[in-house]
Design a protein around this motif. Structure first.
Motif, PDB file in Angstrom:
ATOM      1  N   THR A  37     -37.584  64.704  11.766  1.00 54.25           N
ATOM      2  CA  THR A  37     -37.456  63.354  11.207  1.00 54.25           C
ATOM      3  C   THR A  37     -36.932  63.412   9.779  1.00 54.25           C
ATOM      4  N   ARG A  40     -33.278  64.574   9.713  1.00 50.40           N
ATOM      5  CA  ARG A  40     -32.333  63.508  10.036  1.00 50.40           C
ATOM      6  C   ARG A  40     -32.112  62.602   8.821  1.00 50.40           C
ATOM      7  N   GLN A  41     -33.178  62.274   8.116  1.00 56.01           N
ATOM      8  CA  GLN A  41     -33.053  61.427   6.934  1.00 56.01           C
ATOM      9  C   GLN A  41     -32.200  62.090   5.857  1.00 56.01           C
ATOM     10  N   ARG A  44     -28.473  62.263   6.919  1.00 54.01           N
ATOM     11  CA  ARG A  44     -27.793  60.966   6.822  1.00 54.01           C
ATOM     12  C   ARG A  44     -27.498  60.600   5.370  1.00 54.01           C
ATOM     13  N   ARG A  45     -28.400  60.961   4.484  1.00 58.18           N
ATOM     14  CA  ARG A  45     -28.137  60.734   3.059  1.00 58.18           C
ATOM     15  C   ARG A  45     -26.942  61.577   2.607  1.00 58.18           C
ATOM     16  N   SER A 123     -37.108  56.358  11.148  1.00 55.88           N
ATOM     17  CA  SER A 123     -37.016  56.694   9.731  1.00 55.88           C
ATOM     18  C   SER A 123     -38.001  55.867   8.933  1.00 55.88           C
ATOM     19  N   ILE A 160     -30.942  55.718   1.342  1.00 51.91           N
ATOM     20  CA  ILE A 160     -30.528  55.692   2.746  1.00 51.91           C
ATOM     21  C   ILE A 160     -31.603  56.395   3.560  1.00 51.91           C
ATOM     22  N   ASP A 161     -32.137  55.724   4.580  1.00 52.60           N
ATOM     23  CA  ASP A 161     -33.210  56.286   5.404  1.00 52.60           C
ATOM     24  C   ASP A 161     -34.367  56.787   4.553  1.00 52.60           C
ATOM     25  N   GLU A 175     -25.430  66.413  12.279  1.00 56.37           N
ATOM     26  CA  GLU A 175     -26.782  65.876  12.410  1.00 56.37           C
ATOM     27  C   GLU A 175     -27.484  66.400  13.661  1.00 56.37           C
TER      28      GLU A 175
END
Length: 330
Positions: A37, A40-41, A44-45, A123, A160-161, A175
């Protein structure tokens, strides 16, 4: 490619295959869900910063590394075009999209989700943190109240997220590769249990041999036909990177070799791993809490961690602790 890249469903099957008990599965699988988790955050950032790299002001902290009152800057930021390198011996990379080699020091490591894909994809809320290698993580996390001397929340790109801060990477991160790697990075911890819970006894790790969990997980994944590119997530995530020199100097029960991230995807999983501990009961750690752990292994180890915080930004760990119902070490 010599093996297969597991899907999240296949990663789940591998956990079930190796887990000696429900208690062991619940502890280790949940940890991997949490790390996936956070991974992924962070990814994405990073990817959002990369996409926006050409539109950012030249003095944006995401390019220069200057957050708050950090006036030292990053001498190599403009040189590599992405502001990847950090001062104080931090991780560096290139802008050619190829593998990066990272060096670090040995440090301490960081209820089962019903649906792994859903748990990993969820998220947390936006955090009020930013990254800076020249202040403590506690200062990084402080909110701007109008009188604070460090305006750490003024990153150019909004959170982001739940991740704030960070620096533009040299390329887009994969990702899916990173999340699958995160789901399997600690698969070897099933193999270093002194008491595995199979007869109802309390779970307990084999302390002296715990350092072997990365290599054992790597070997086990290869034996299951998993590709080298995924198996390396298990091998190369300990502390902030474990070098041959540390293995020899500390007399660790490992074959002398470098156990460090070989690319950005492996590095981001290594970073995410520091925010959650498989202690019994498990708990989350803020960046400051892990900095204290890293400090035990020397100032260089702590600085490596601070550089990584600066590079990847700060996720909203309090929100994640609340989401997963775990204790938070601040």
């Amino acid at each position: 490619m010599t093996g297969y890249i597991p899907t999240l469903a296949q990663a789940e099957e591998l956990h079930h295959k190796i887990a000696p008990s429900k208690a062991a599965y619940d502890l280790i699988h949940t940890h991997c869900v949490i790390i996936a988790t956070i991974t992924r955050q962070l990814v994405r950032r990073q990817n959002a910063l990369f996409v926006r790299r050409c539109t950012l002001p030249k003095d944006a902290p995401e390019l220069t590394g200057k957050y708050g009152n950090d006036d030292s800057g990053n001498a190599t930021a403009e040189a590599n075009g992405f502001g990847l390198a950090a001062e104080g011996g931090g991780a560096t990379g290139s802008n050619n999209g190829g593998d990066e080699r990272f060096r670090g020091n040995h440090g301490a490591d960081g209820d089962s989700a019903r649906n792994t894909s859903d748990a990993v994809a969820g998220s947390a809320n936006a955090t009020n943190s930013a990254a800076d290698a020249h202040v403590t993580p506690a200062t990084l996390a402080q909110k701007h109240n109008g009188s604070a001397p460090i305006n750490l929340i003024e990153a150019t790109v909004p959170p982001i997220d739940g991740v704030r801060g960070g620096m533009v990477p040299p390329r887009l991160l994969d990702e899916n590769l990173a999340v699958v790697g995160a789901m399997l990075h600690d698969i070897g911890t099933y193999l270093v249990l002194k008491h595995d819970g199979s007869d109802g006894e309390k779970l307990q790790f084999d302390g002296p041999n715990y350092i072997l969990h990365g290599l054992r997980g790597y070997d086990w994944l290869l034996s299951q036909g998993v590709d080298e590119s995924i198996a390396q997530f298990a091998r190369n995530h300990t502390g902030v990177g474990l070098t041959r020199e540390q293995v020899v100097a500390q007399g660790l029960p490992l074959p002398p070799a470098d156990y460090v991230p070989m690319n950005l995807e492996q590095e981001v999983v290594m970073v995410a791993d520091k925010y959650n501990s498989k202690s019994i009961p498990p708990r989350f750690l803020t960046a400051e809490a892990y900095a204290r752990k890293a400090r035990r292994f020397g100032a260089g180890n702590e600085q490596q961690w601070l550089d990584l915080v600066k590079k990847y930004g700060v996720p909203d760990i309090p929100a994640l602790a609340k989401q997963f119902g775990m204790k938070l070490d601040e």
